[in-house]
Design a protein around this motif. Structure first.
Motif, PDB file in Angstrom:
ATOM      1  N   ALA A 168      -7.965   0.749  -3.492  1.00  0.00           N
ATOM      2  CA  ALA A 168      -7.824   2.173  -3.199  1.00  0.00           C
ATOM      3  C   ALA A 168      -8.254   2.490  -1.768  1.00  0.00           C
ATOM      4  N   VAL A 169      -9.317   1.807  -1.322  1.00  0.00           N
ATOM      5  CA  VAL A 169      -9.832   2.048   0.032  1.00  0.00           C
ATOM      6  C   VAL A 169      -8.780   1.673   1.078  1.00  0.00           C
ATOM      7  N   THR A 170      -8.179   0.482   0.909  1.00  0.00           N
ATOM      8  CA  THR A 170      -7.154   0.032   1.853  1.00  0.00           C
ATOM      9  C   THR A 170      -5.956   0.974   1.845  1.00  0.00           C
ATOM     10  N   LYS A 171      -5.549   1.361   0.628  1.00  0.00           N
ATOM     11  CA  LYS A 171      -4.413   2.286   0.522  1.00  0.00           C
ATOM     12  C   LYS A 171      -4.677   3.541   1.339  1.00  0.00           C
ATOM     13  N   GLN A 172      -5.902   4.060   1.199  1.00  0.00           N
ATOM     14  CA  GLN A 172      -6.244   5.289   1.904  1.00  0.00           C
ATOM     15  C   GLN A 172      -6.170   5.089   3.424  1.00  0.00           C
ATOM     16  N   ARG A 173      -6.658   3.956   3.904  1.00  0.00           N
ATOM     17  CA  ARG A 173      -6.597   3.665   5.344  1.00  0.00           C
ATOM     18  C   ARG A 173      -5.142   3.624   5.823  1.00  0.00           C
ATOM     19  N   ASP A 196       2.155   2.032  -3.239  1.00  0.00           N
ATOM     20  CA  ASP A 196       1.098   2.311  -4.214  1.00  0.00           C
ATOM     21  C   ASP A 196       0.955   1.159  -5.218  1.00  0.00           C
ATOM     22  N   ALA A 218       0.839  -1.208   0.000  1.00  0.00           N
ATOM     23  CA  ALA A 218       0.000   0.000   0.000  1.00  0.00           C
ATOM     24  C   ALA A 218       0.868   1.249   0.000  1.00  0.00           C
ATOM     25  N   LEU A 265      -2.404   4.943   4.368  1.00  0.00           N
ATOM     26  CA  LEU A 265      -1.738   6.246   4.291  1.00  0.00           C
ATOM     27  C   LEU A 265      -2.215   7.186   5.395  1.00  0.00           C
ATOM     28  N   ALA A 266      -3.507   7.121   5.692  1.00  0.00           N
ATOM     29  CA  ALA A 266      -4.058   7.993   6.741  1.00  0.00           C
ATOM     30  C   ALA A 266      -3.415   7.673   8.085  1.00  0.00           C
TER      31      ALA A 266
END
Lengths: 338, 338
Positions: free
Chosen positions: B32-37, B26, B23, B39-40
């Motif tokens: 995309a959802v997991t990546k966002q979690r 990239d 993640a 990175l957040a």
């Protein structure tokens, strides 16, 4: 020849990569015979271990970083020599990073250290540095850090400084003793502790001699050589022209001398000059330059020695190790009555 | 807060470490959802990737190294400024390593680069460097290397130099034009190409003016300041005392001036002096110093620019990129008849 990898060694010797890796690390899991075969081939093929891979295991880069505003100043080049004398003895590499007196650059450099690129840091902050969050962040990552010369008092770690207050006082008193009553002070920062202390020493010496402090006599210089020359010229063209000048950083010396030459002001007869400077050429300037000579080499050496103590001893408390090494007033022609 | 690791992020998010790692890179394998979690949380916890781990993948350290003999010389400090101007624009860190004119130290530094610590190297060799195997070894590991100022002609890579032969000739001719017939040359090496070229220019100028070369006029100086002073004194106390001196490195200027002061030899009336020097204080020395001014900043900038071309373009041929940037003779009081 391209890069020799553990994979290649494994293939050549018909062993697993794990076995090669263990053999190179001298692991007990591998027989002496196998180790010898691995080492012999590694030597033959000139295999170099990848330090990044090694560092993941060792967590040691065997390097320390020195972060400085610039190197075109004898103070810093001598301090580097002191630092390297200690580091070489310890078998460490010294990486020198320059902030060029720029806060953003200093921040980027320190950010880079957060991830373990170096084992420890020696720092002399930029003239622009007001915010100390980037330094705090690095300390929070448990990277040992020692300040030298330009320190942040709010960070609880070792600080190697010289007696800036006393030196500012001594420089001012020396000019007063030689007849000056209207002394200009040239500095490069309103926030650096060293600048403030020199300024305080200057003001106290004026006060103790019954001379009123005149704010117009304080010039804040920048990194811009041409602009500094113009500002110095303005001060020396004032109706109430200074009869003495103290340069609190070495690089301003050349500016003062050149402006005096241009304005045909005789040093020391019309104006007396003293600089905080370690330049070897002080003695061959026209006229020879009176200096506050800082213990640059010793300060670098002391800072490095304390950093290595922290690297070698667990639970070593850096903040208890601050040190003040005094500067010396060296009197030459530029400040005395000829 | 301690070090935030991928393991910790994985635990917090109930994901595998492999998923976290992908993640952060990239990867297409991760939604995309997991990546966002990921990175957040990484941002929230101020996660810093370990550069060593990252480097194993990227094979880029985003750093270049500059290896120099010393920094207490204006040529090198100006060259560093030129190098950094380019590197900062490219988003690279510049690490400065000092050999202190010591061959063993230079060798250890270059050895350290073999394993990928830096992406490229700018090198100005030490005065002691005769053997070039350590440089050859580094080139064999495909680490791009560019020489500046002090080069090895036997290594097929880019070399940024100045016109040392012509400068040696010009310095000598200038002293002859001002009446000198017995000119001493002070150098720091019998093996450095720059020293040899300056020497050749000097000898050719003597020859073209019908002056015989006298080997006693060539002084090989060292890193030992006191010894240099003694040797210079010996030359200036010879019965056939030189009427001109050329210092081929900046640091010898102070030594010459101090010895002349001690021996009460007037510069320029009894002896004329010219130095290869970039020191800002040349103009405020007593007397002001005639110099061969080298294009230090431009040489640093050119060397870095060429190195970055090699880092950015595959199959870029470094050896076709050598450049000679001319020096300038700046005439001041030390070499002219007053």
């Amino acid at each position: 020849m391209g890069n020799i990898t553990i994979k290649l060694l494994a293939k050549e010797l018909n062993l697993s990569t794990a076995a090669i890796s263990k053999a190179l690390r001298d692991s007990h899991d591998i027989s002496a015979v196998t180790k010898q075969r691995v080492l012999a081939l590694a030597a033959k093929l000139d295999y170099t271990p990848n330090p990044y891979a090694g560092s993941l295991r060792r967590k040691k880069s065997k390097t320390i970083a020195v972060v400085l505003p610039e190197v075109a100043d004898s103070f810093f080049s001598l301090a580097i020599n002191g630092i390297e004398e200690v580091a070489i003895e310890k078998g460490y590499h010294v990486l020198i990073y320059l902030s060029h007196e720029n806060f953003i650059r200093e921040k980027a450099i320190l950010k880079d250290f957060q991830s373990g690129r170096v084992d420890g840091v020696l720092l002399s902050i930029s003239a622009e540095t007001n915010d100390i969050q980037h330094i705090q962040d690095l300390c929070n990552k448990d990277v040992p850090l020692v300040f030298f010369d330009r320190v942040c008092n709010d960070i609880p770690t070792a600080k190697i400084t010289t007696n800036d207050y006393e030196s500012g006082y001594a420089a001012t008193q020396h000019l007063i003793d030689n007849g000056c009553r209207n002394i200009a002070l040239l500095s490069i920062s309103n926030s650096l502790a060293i600048s403030n202390k020199r300024m305080e020493g200057y003001q106290q010496a004026l006060k103790d001699n019954g001379i009123e402090y005149d704010a117009a006599n304080h010039l804040l210089c920048s990194n811009d050589v041409l602009k500094n020359n113009e500002e110095i010229k303005k001060i020396l063209l004032r109706k109430k022209r200074p009869d003495g000048v103290i340069a609190t950083v070495e690089k301003l010396t050349t500016a003062i001398y050149l402006v005096c030459k241009e304005l045909q002001l005789n040093i020391p007869n019309q104006i007396k000059v003293i600089s905080f400077s370690n330049q070897a050429s002080a003695n061959i300037l026209n006229p020879s330059l009176t200096t506050i000579t800082q213990p640059a080499f010793d300060m670098g050496k002391a800072a490095a020695s304390i950093l290595f103590k922290a690297l070698e001893k667990k639970n070593f408390i850096l903040k208890n190790e601050s040190l003040v090494i005094p500067s010396t007033l060296t009197i030459r022609e530029s400040s005395t009555n000829s």
